[in-house]
Write a protein that holds these residues in place. Sequence first.
Motif, PDB file in Angstrom:
ATOM      1  N   ASP A 131       0.828  -1.217   0.000  1.00  0.00           N
ATOM      2  CA  ASP A 131       0.000   0.000   0.000  1.00  0.00           C
ATOM      3  C   ASP A 131       0.861   1.266   0.000  1.00  0.00           C
ATOM      4  N   MET A 135       0.669   3.958  -2.982  1.00  0.00           N
ATOM      5  CA  MET A 135       0.355   5.367  -2.692  1.00  0.00           C
ATOM      6  C   MET A 135       1.445   6.271  -3.257  1.00  0.00           C
ATOM      7  N   ARG A 138       1.141   6.600  -6.953  1.00  0.00           N
ATOM      8  CA  ARG A 138       0.001   7.473  -7.299  1.00  0.00           C
ATOM      9  C   ARG A 138       0.372   8.957  -7.219  1.00  0.00           C
ATOM     10  N   SER A 139       1.361   9.277  -6.391  1.00  0.00           N
ATOM     11  CA  SER A 139       1.774  10.690  -6.270  1.00  0.00           C
ATOM     12  C   SER A 139       2.414  11.192  -7.567  1.00  0.00           C
TER      13      SER A 139
END
Length: 190
Positions: A131, A135, A138-139
């Motif tokens: 995760d 994450m 995704r940034s």
Amino acid sequence: MKSFILASGSPRRKELLEQAHYSFSVKTSHVIEKVEEGLSPAEVVQQLASQKAEEVWKKNKEAIVLGSDTVVAFGDEILGKPEDKEEAQAMLTMLSGHTHSVYTGVALYSQEGNKMFYEKTDVEFYSLSDDDIAMYIRSGEPFDKAGSYGIQGFGAYLVKRIIGDYFAVVGLPIAKTMRELQKLGITPNM
Ligand SMILES: Cc1cn([C@H]2C[C@H](O)[C@@H](COP(=O)(O)OP(=O)(O)OP(=O)(O)O)O2)c(=O)[nH]c1=O
């Protein structure tokens, strides 16, 4: 004073030279980053930094031209920028929970001759869950950066500690570079 050219499209290198109060122009090199097989990371970054500086210097021989290159070394692997999300995920998974080395090479080309040097900084990553990695990807931060992360941004979240020059990880060992520029008569505007 001679004109000073940064042969790099990296916004971080430009910011670091601005922060150090230099007057310079930016001319991005367009070399295809390619090196011989079997070189050490220190040799790779100095060779690539030289190729970038040389390309720009050939068209600006009155100037002092700075080229630079950053890679991440982990075990026998030398990591550049990821091609896609999958490669970024693979790199971050590999670096999770371990210490890797960031190498930044610098080349200064001028009529007085050429100078190359490098800096090695060790960076320890926290153990990252799937995760955490998802994450971070995704940034959007991994994609223009060696090793798929930026210590100066959201990537700070990944880093447990570093040994060495922080600025070399960001893309330019500024203190060492300033000392070499001084020898060539390039000084900050203060
Ligand atoms: C590890 C790490 C790398 N980086 C960046 C620095 C470099 O810009 C980039 C590595 O790519 P480079 O090929 O060294 O440089 P570049 O393509 O950005 O620019 P140019 O070739 O025109 O000089 O990774 C960070 O910004 N933060 C980090 O923590």
